[in-house]
Write a protein that holds these residues in place. Structure first.
Motif, short mmCIF file in Angstrom:
data_model
loop_
_atom_site.label_atom_id
_atom_site.label_comp_id
_atom_site.label_asym_id
_atom_site.label_seq_id
_atom_site.Cartn_x
_atom_site.Cartn_y
_atom_site.Cartn_z
N ALA A 103 16.84 91.25 23.55
CA ALA A 103 16.35 92.63 23.58
C ALA A 103 15.75 93.03 22.24
CB ALA A 103 17.48 93.58 23.95
N ARG A 104 16.41 92.66 21.14
CA ARG A 104 15.92 93.02 19.80
C ARG A 104 14.60 92.33 19.47
NH1 ARG A 104 20.37 93.95 15.08
NH2 ARG A 104 21.89 95.18 16.27
N CYS A 105 14.40 91.14 20.02
CA CYS A 105 13.20 90.35 19.67
C CYS A 105 12.03 90.58 20.62
CB CYS A 105 13.56 88.87 19.65
SG CYS A 105 14.74 88.43 18.36
N GLY A 106 12.23 91.45 21.61
CA GLY A 106 11.11 91.77 22.50
C GLY A 106 10.98 90.87 23.70
N PHE A 107 12.00 90.05 23.98
CA PHE A 107 11.96 89.21 25.18
C PHE A 107 12.45 90.02 26.39
CE2 PHE A 107 12.29 86.08 21.75
CZ PHE A 107 11.23 85.24 22.07
N ALA A 108 11.97 89.67 27.56
CA ALA A 108 12.32 90.43 28.76
C ALA A 108 13.81 90.36 29.06
CB ALA A 108 11.52 89.92 29.95
N ASP A 109 14.40 89.18 28.84
CA ASP A 109 15.83 89.00 29.09
C ASP A 109 16.27 87.71 28.41
OD1 ASP A 109 14.94 86.89 30.78
OD2 ASP A 109 14.88 88.26 32.49
N GLN A 110 17.55 87.36 28.58
CA GLN A 110 18.09 86.17 27.93
C GLN A 110 17.39 84.90 28.42
OE1 GLN A 110 22.39 85.90 27.89
NE2 GLN A 110 22.35 83.66 27.84
N GLY A 111 17.06 84.86 29.70
CA GLY A 111 16.38 83.69 30.24
C GLY A 111 15.00 83.49 29.61
N HIS A 112 14.31 84.60 29.39
CA HIS A 112 12.99 84.53 28.75
C HIS A 112 13.12 84.01 27.33
CE1 HIS A 112 9.14 86.84 27.37
NE2 HIS A 112 8.91 85.55 27.55
N LEU A 113 14.12 84.50 26.59
CA LEU A 113 14.38 84.02 25.24
C LEU A 113 14.66 82.53 25.24
CD1 LEU A 113 15.20 84.13 22.21
CD2 LEU A 113 17.46 84.90 22.98
N THR A 114 15.55 82.10 26.13
CA THR A 114 15.94 80.69 26.17
C THR A 114 14.75 79.78 26.46
OG1 THR A 114 18.18 81.25 26.89
CG2 THR A 114 17.42 79.01 27.32
N LYS A 115 13.91 80.19 27.40
CA LYS A 115 12.75 79.38 27.76
C LYS A 115 11.76 79.28 26.60
CE LYS A 115 9.11 78.99 31.25
NZ LYS A 115 8.53 79.59 32.50
#
Length: 252
Positions: free
Chosen positions: A223-235
């Motif tokens: 959330a802090r980095c602007g990703f849609a969700d944890q899955g988006h960050l991980t990918k």
């Protein structure tokens, strides 16, 4: 020796259908070259250069006459900058033009199997190959646009803002007061990355910093980095770093 050709703003493109072993090319009354032309080789001469050619042996070639007005119309129709000349090494082999030219020959021989649309498409392909590979373009007043440090700072702040991921190029260009057609190139020249690549790199770097310096859960880091969700960050993280955020954190 061929007869003098009236001087005009037209280019003659020759695609050799068989090898020419002997010839002499003269321009403006001065000797130019006597290189052999292999089958499938291409040559381009401007009638403004007053070309004349000595051909003692039989030859077979496909020729296109490209007037300055035709090149201008082609550029306008395809939203390109106008071709102002051509640069080609004499006798250069061009397989793309060879394939297109040979596809056109039956139609030129009077075959009724080729539609007008087919002929138009082949001619378009040949013009596109000629102008893209060999054409010299007129310069645009936007060719050398560069971002100042202040403009780059404005663009980067917009990209890292809360809705930066949705920022359009036209908005970035407007805030930096440069043409939108020049913005992406100017940004890449300044950073080495496109705007999309830069914001992706920024978010990954920020995520790595938070993984190292905080105990935040992955969903909160996302959330802090602007990703849609944890899955988006991980990918995105895995694609960039080569491992998941959890594995990367454990290894540090």
């Amino acid at each position: 020796m061929t007869a003098p050709i009236p001087v005009e703003n037209t280019y003659i493109v020759s695609l050799q259908l068989q090898r020419i072993g002997r010839h002499e090319l003269w321009k403006g009354g001065k000797f130019s070259n006597a290189l052999p032309y292999e089958k499938d080789s291409v040559s381009i001469v401007s009638l403004a250069e007053e070309p004349r050619i000595f051909l003692p042996d039989p030859f077979d070639c496909l020729q296109l006459h490209l007037s300055d007005s035709a090149l201008g119309a082609f550029a306008e129709d395809n939203h390109q900058r106008r071709t102002t000349g051509f640069e080609v090494n004499p006798g250069e082999i061009n397989e793309v033009l060879s394939n297109l030219g040979n596809a056109l020959l039956p139609a030129l021989a009077g075959s009724n199997i080729a539609s007008g649309l087919f002929i138009d498409q082949v001619i378009f392909g040949m013009l596109n190959e000629l102008t893209t590979r060999y054409g010299t373009r007129e310069r645009s007043r936007h060719d050398d646009v560069n971002l100042s440090p202040l403009q780059l700072k404005i663009a980067q702040e917009m990209l890292v803002s809360e809705n930066g991921g949705e920022t359009a190029l036209v908005d970035l260009a407007r805030e930096c007061k440069i043409p939108v057609s020049s913005f992406a190139g100017a940004f890449r020249a300044a950073t080495g990355l496109s705007p999309a690549q830069w914001i992706r790199r920024y978010r990954i770097d920020l995520a790595q910093d938070l993984l190292l310096t905080t105990g935040l859960a992955l969903r909160d880091i996302a959330a802090r980095c602007g990703f849609a969700d944890q899955g988006h960050l991980t990918k995105a993280f895995s694609a960039s770093v080569g491992m998941t955020p959890s594995v990367w954190r454990r290894n540090r």
